[in-house]
Design an enzyme around this catalytic site. Structure first.
Site, mmCIF file in Angstrom:
data_model
loop_
_atom_site.group_PDB
_atom_site.id
_atom_site.type_symbol
_atom_site.label_atom_id
_atom_site.label_comp_id
_atom_site.label_asym_id
_atom_site.label_seq_id
_atom_site.Cartn_x
_atom_site.Cartn_y
_atom_site.Cartn_z
ATOM 1 N N GLU A 1 -3.833 -9.728 1.508
ATOM 2 C CA GLU A 1 -4.246 -8.405 2.007
ATOM 3 C C GLU A 1 -5.686 -8.398 2.538
ATOM 4 O O GLU A 1 -5.994 -7.735 3.538
ATOM 5 C CB GLU A 1 -4.127 -7.381 0.864
ATOM 6 C CG GLU A 1 -4.431 -5.955 1.263
ATOM 7 C CD GLU A 1 -3.438 -5.385 2.254
ATOM 8 O OE1 GLU A 1 -2.249 -5.297 1.929
ATOM 9 O OE2 GLU A 1 -3.856 -5.039 3.375
ATOM 10 N N ARG B 1 -19.412 -25.002 -4.171
ATOM 11 C CA ARG B 1 -19.942 -26.208 -3.527
ATOM 12 C C ARG B 1 -21.195 -26.695 -4.247
ATOM 13 O O ARG B 1 -21.399 -27.865 -4.436
ATOM 14 C CB ARG B 1 -20.259 -25.877 -2.064
ATOM 15 C CG ARG B 1 -20.564 -27.060 -1.183
ATOM 16 C CD ARG B 1 -20.745 -26.615 0.236
ATOM 17 N NE ARG B 1 -21.349 -25.272 0.272
ATOM 18 C CZ ARG B 1 -21.464 -24.525 1.353
ATOM 19 N NH1 ARG B 1 -20.994 -24.972 2.490
ATOM 20 N NH2 ARG B 1 -22.030 -23.327 1.309
ATOM 21 N N VAL C 1 -7.202 -9.334 6.577
ATOM 22 C CA VAL C 1 -7.343 -8.452 7.755
ATOM 23 C C VAL C 1 -7.850 -7.092 7.291
ATOM 24 O O VAL C 1 -7.256 -6.468 6.408
ATOM 25 C CB VAL C 1 -5.997 -8.263 8.493
ATOM 26 C CG1 VAL C 1 -6.195 -7.402 9.748
ATOM 27 C CG2 VAL C 1 -5.365 -9.590 8.856
ATOM 28 N N LYS D 1 -7.089 -12.350 13.085
ATOM 29 C CA LYS D 1 -6.492 -11.163 12.456
ATOM 30 C C LYS D 1 -5.333 -10.637 13.301
ATOM 31 O O LYS D 1 -4.304 -10.181 12.772
ATOM 32 C CB LYS D 1 -7.564 -10.092 12.267
ATOM 33 C CG LYS D 1 -8.609 -10.493 11.227
ATOM 34 C CD LYS D 1 -9.856 -9.635 11.311
ATOM 35 C CE LYS D 1 -10.875 -10.015 10.230
ATOM 36 N NZ LYS D 1 -12.162 -9.347 10.409
ATOM 37 N N VAL E 1 -17.706 -12.598 -1.357
ATOM 38 C CA VAL E 1 -16.478 -11.976 -1.874
ATOM 39 C C VAL E 1 -16.212 -12.421 -3.316
ATOM 40 O O VAL E 1 -15.942 -11.594 -4.201
ATOM 41 C CB VAL E 1 -15.266 -12.312 -0.976
ATOM 42 C CG1 VAL E 1 -13.996 -11.677 -1.531
ATOM 43 C CG2 VAL E 1 -15.511 -11.844 0.465
ATOM 44 N N LYS F 1 -8.448 -15.640 6.679
ATOM 45 C CA LYS F 1 -7.719 -15.316 7.923
ATOM 46 C C LYS F 1 -7.645 -16.502 8.869
ATOM 47 O O LYS F 1 -6.648 -16.693 9.563
ATOM 48 C CB LYS F 1 -8.383 -14.139 8.616
ATOM 49 C CG LYS F 1 -9.829 -14.353 8.996
ATOM 50 C CD LYS F 1 -10.709 -13.282 8.430
ATOM 51 C CE LYS F 1 -12.169 -13.632 8.567
ATOM 52 N NZ LYS F 1 -13.042 -12.638 7.985
ATOM 53 N N GLY G 1 -17.471 -6.961 3.762
ATOM 54 C CA GLY G 1 -18.393 -6.731 2.641
ATOM 55 C C GLY G 1 -17.768 -7.213 1.344
ATOM 56 O O GLY G 1 -16.538 -7.211 1.199
ATOM 57 N N GLY H 1 -28.027 -7.261 8.605
ATOM 58 C CA GLY H 1 -27.160 -8.099 7.780
ATOM 59 C C GLY H 1 -25.674 -7.993 8.134
ATOM 60 O O GLY H 1 -24.824 -8.509 7.415
ATOM 61 N N ILE I 1 -8.922 -2.160 3.632
ATOM 62 C CA ILE I 1 -7.866 -1.240 4.102
ATOM 63 C C ILE I 1 -6.486 -1.766 3.716
ATOM 64 O O ILE I 1 -6.130 -2.884 4.086
ATOM 65 C CB ILE I 1 -7.921 -1.066 5.636
ATOM 66 C CG1 ILE I 1 -9.330 -0.668 6.085
ATOM 67 C CG2 ILE I 1 -6.893 -0.046 6.102
ATOM 68 C CD1 ILE I 1 -9.510 -0.635 7.599
HETATM 69 P P1 NDP Z 1 -19.342 -17.190 1.429
HETATM 70 O O1 NDP Z 1 -19.838 -18.186 2.407
HETATM 71 O O2 NDP Z 1 -20.240 -16.110 0.994
HETATM 72 O O3 NDP Z 1 -18.825 -17.938 0.123
HETATM 73 C C1 NDP Z 1 -18.093 -19.133 0.187
HETATM 74 C C2 NDP Z 1 -17.933 -19.706 -1.213
HETATM 75 O O4 NDP Z 1 -17.148 -20.893 -1.129
HETATM 76 C C3 NDP Z 1 -19.263 -20.099 -1.881
HETATM 77 O O5 NDP Z 1 -19.233 -19.758 -3.217
HETATM 78 C C4 NDP Z 1 -19.297 -21.630 -1.727
HETATM 79 O O6 NDP Z 1 -19.954 -22.286 -2.782
HETATM 80 C C5 NDP Z 1 -17.811 -21.952 -1.812
HETATM 81 N N1 NDP Z 1 -17.482 -23.205 -1.140
HETATM 82 C C6 NDP Z 1 -17.744 -23.566 0.122
HETATM 83 N N2 NDP Z 1 -17.267 -24.809 0.351
HETATM 84 C C7 NDP Z 1 -16.710 -25.232 -0.793
HETATM 85 C C8 NDP Z 1 -16.087 -26.435 -1.204
HETATM 86 N N3 NDP Z 1 -15.889 -27.440 -0.362
HETATM 87 N N4 NDP Z 1 -15.614 -26.532 -2.492
HETATM 88 C C9 NDP Z 1 -15.791 -25.497 -3.349
HETATM 89 N N5 NDP Z 1 -16.384 -24.336 -3.019
HETATM 90 C C10 NDP Z 1 -16.838 -24.221 -1.759
HETATM 91 O O7 NDP Z 1 -17.985 -16.594 2.072
HETATM 92 P P2 NDP Z 1 -17.399 -15.124 1.910
HETATM 93 O O8 NDP Z 1 -17.345 -14.757 0.487
HETATM 94 O O9 NDP Z 1 -18.075 -14.209 2.846
HETATM 95 O O10 NDP Z 1 -15.918 -15.308 2.508
HETATM 96 C C11 NDP Z 1 -14.908 -15.942 1.760
HETATM 97 C C12 NDP Z 1 -13.562 -15.764 2.460
HETATM 98 O O11 NDP Z 1 -13.271 -14.387 2.580
HETATM 99 C C13 NDP Z 1 -13.499 -16.323 3.888
HETATM 100 O O12 NDP Z 1 -12.206 -16.798 4.149
HETATM 101 C C14 NDP Z 1 -13.769 -15.083 4.746
HETATM 102 O O13 NDP Z 1 -13.217 -15.199 6.040
HETATM 103 C C15 NDP Z 1 -13.022 -14.040 3.942
HETATM 104 N N6 NDP Z 1 -13.459 -12.690 4.177
HETATM 105 C C16 NDP Z 1 -14.782 -12.376 4.037
HETATM 106 C C17 NDP Z 1 -15.199 -11.076 4.244
HETATM 107 C C18 NDP Z 1 -16.626 -10.693 4.083
HETATM 108 O O14 NDP Z 1 -16.973 -9.527 4.361
HETATM 109 N N7 NDP Z 1 -17.507 -11.589 3.656
HETATM 110 C C19 NDP Z 1 -14.256 -10.027 4.633
HETATM 111 C C20 NDP Z 1 -12.872 -10.461 4.695
HETATM 112 C C21 NDP Z 1 -12.511 -11.753 4.485
HETATM 113 P P3 NDP Z 1 -21.517 -22.052 -3.097
HETATM 114 O O15 NDP Z 1 -21.611 -20.671 -3.699
HETATM 115 O O16 NDP Z 1 -21.890 -23.101 -4.040
HETATM 116 O O17 NDP Z 1 -22.209 -22.131 -1.773
HETATM 117 N N1 HSE Z 2 -17.135 -11.072 10.178
HETATM 118 C C1 HSE Z 2 -16.080 -10.173 9.859
HETATM 119 C C2 HSE Z 2 -16.365 -8.801 10.505
HETATM 120 C C3 HSE Z 2 -15.943 -10.049 8.355
HETATM 121 O O1 HSE Z 2 -17.464 -8.589 11.036
HETATM 122 O O2 HSE Z 2 -15.479 -7.975 10.522
HETATM 123 C C4 HSE Z 2 -14.675 -9.393 7.927
HETATM 124 O O3 HSE Z 2 -13.545 -10.151 8.176
#
Ligand code: NDP
Ligand code: HSE
Length: 437
Positions: free
Chosen positions: A131, A46, A134, A207, A15, A107, A309, A189, A138
């Site tokens: 937003e 991280r 969940v 959610k 994201v 969430k 996504g 994926g 949308i």
């Molecule tokens: P990712 O695992 O792809 O990315 C997580 C990011 O957080 C990475 O950049 C990671 O760093 C960084 N990170 C992890 N731990 C730490 C730390 N301790 N300190 C600093 N940075 C840290 O997650 P997503 O992007 O998929 O999801 C992010 C959020 O969005 C979550 O809350 C998820 O539930 C929510 N979300 C995701 C959706 C999706 O489709 N993916 C949809 C809706 C909500 P590094 O890059 O170095 O590994």
């Molecule tokens: N793992 C979640 C899903 C990502 O499949 O809907 C979006 O929150």
């Protein structure tokens, strides 16, 4: 044009990277809409050495010191797309108490301890927007927390997890079993390496808690949500559903009701359910999400789109960033959390549900009467009964029973007693039913 609104981006994964791309691509339009440019003050990750491809951002902005970034005086808005409970909770409470605005997609944290974030936002005077938490792209939470605030929402029914919807849609389309469909979801994926949060319903339950809190002006947490995943849904269950003109979806259901004392309550649950193919949620396929909202004056509303996504989720994140940036420039904050109703959450046993039960039974006189007697003893009314040969060539029969609405505990006790009858060879399938059959 005013001086820039400065963002601390926490996380740059699926994201976060899309947030960076969109901020870059849309910078002129976003500045025009806000009345000031948006600038990234820093990005906490991280692993500093991680290959981030051709991300259009100055590498010097990356840091592993998230807290240090949040505390900087030149940061106005904190965008959290890391996920998990800690350290995200500590970071966001710190940011909000310091008067910064927060946009988060987390969430899990909101469902675990959303109250702490809302309280910190009131203390610091900044905004808390979420937003993206969940149903991804949308626009759903803003309508619940703003557009529908003049109405009384009675029920929210949704498909809010894309991975499980992909799996169940594949099972419906091809007749595949759960394991086979999960394998396909992983290959494409959709499912993560560890799919537990999705297939066991934890993601949907988080959610559901967020939706129920907003819809019913009450604090509902993940622990208040009755949760069942889809791992027990079999190809036979899906075939049984199809034979009835139905399909099976993992639904999140949050509904108003009244308890035995006549007090208003809410019930919040996530479980697989049979729904007729004519139900608006039945045609939601692939990894899409959809949420059906029922309100006294508005009637029925349906929200549909991509629930996951990088780009779809980043769209929702940026919408929030624009809103909080505008508020900061205007020197205002949006309305605080609305939890005045504080409705108690009813236990699952008291929720009113309907069951579809498929039994393998001995085919001899008195069987139907004995089975019907079990339902009667638990005060469960039968809506339809269908009998056919078992297909095993052993002279047994299959009984398919659909009930009227009854308390879930009474239905569960009925099934439990049926399992103990010697004339019942096996309880082949038990599914809850939603929507008219
Ligand atoms: P990712 O695992 O792809 O990315 C997580 C990011 O957080 C990475 O950049 C990671 O760093 C960084 N990170 C992890 N731990 C730490 C730390 N301790 N300190 C600093 N940075 C840290 O997650 P997503 O992007 O998929 O999801 C992010 C959020 O969005 C979550 O809350 C998820 O539930 C929510 N979300 C995701 C959706 C999706 O489709 N993916 C949809 C809706 C909500 P590094 O890059 O170095 O590994
Ligand atoms: N793992 C979640 C899903 C990502 O499949 O809907 C979006 O929150």
């Amino acid at each position: 044009m005013k001086s820039p609104v400065r963002l601390a981006l926490l996380g740059c994964g699926t994201v976060g990277a899309e947030v960076v791309r969109l901020l870059n691509e849309q910078s002129a339009d976003l500045a025009a809409r806000i009345g000031a440019p948006l600038e990234i003050a820093g990005i906490a990750v991280r692993r500093l050495g991680r290959d981030r491809g051709d991300l259009p951002v100055d590498p010097a902005l990356f840091t592993t010191d998230a807290l240090g970034l949040i505390k900087r005086d030149d940061v106005d808005v904190v965008v959290e797309v890391v996920g998990g409970i800690e350290p995200a909770r500590g970071w966001l409470v710190e940011a909000l108490r310091a008067g910064k605005s927060v946009v988060t997609a987390n969430k899990a944290l909101l469902a675990e301890d959303g109250g702490a974030l809302h309280d910190a936002a009131v203390e610091g005077g900044g905004d808390l927007y979420y937003e993206a938490s969940v149903a991804g792209a949308i626009p759903l939470l803003r309508p619940l927390r703003e557009s529908l605030h003049g109405d009384r929402i009675t029920r929210v029914t949704g498909i809010v997890n894309g991975t499980t919807n992909f799996i169940l849609s594949a099972m419906h389309a091809t007749g595949a079993g759960f394991a086979e469909a999960l394998e396909e979801a992983t290959e494409l994926g959709y499912a993560e390496a560890d799919p537990t949060a999705d297939v066991e319903g934890f993601d949907a339950a988080a959610k559901a808690a967020i939706l129920a809190s907003l819809a019913f002006h009450s604090r509902v947490g993940a622990a208040d949500v009755h949760r069942e995943g889809i791992t027990e849904v079999t190809a036979a269950d899906m075939a049984s559903a199809k034979a009835m003109g139905c399909t099976i979806k993992l639904l999140c259901i949050a509904a108003r009701g009244t308890d035995a004392q006549g007090r208003e309550t809410v019930s919040v649950r996530v479980h697989p359910a049979m729904i007729p193919l004519t139900h608006p949620l039945a045609s939601v396929g692939d990894a899409f999400n959809a949420v059906f909202v029922e309100a006294d004056a508005a009637g029925q509303l349906m929200f549909y789109g991509r629930g996951a996504g990088g780009a779809p989720t980043a769209s929702a994140v940026l919408g929030d960033v624009v809103a909080v940036a505008r508020n900061r420039l205007a020197g205002v904050r949006s309305a605080s959390e609305s939890a005045y109703a504080a409705l108690p959450v009813r236990p699952m046993g008291e929720a009113l549900t309907r069951y579809h039960i498929s039994l393998d039974v001995a085919d001899r006189p008195g069987v139907l009467e004995a089975v019907a007697g079990v339902f009667a003893r638990h005060d469960v009314s039968i809506a339809t009964v269908r009998q056919g040969p078992s297909g095993g060539g052993n002279g047994d029969a299959v009984l398919v029973i659909v009930t009227h609405v009854a308390p879930d505990a009474a239905l569960a006790a009925t099934v439990s007693e049926l399992r103990g009858l010697d004339i019942v060879r096996s309880v082949a399938s038990v599914l809850r039913v939603e929507g008219g059959l």
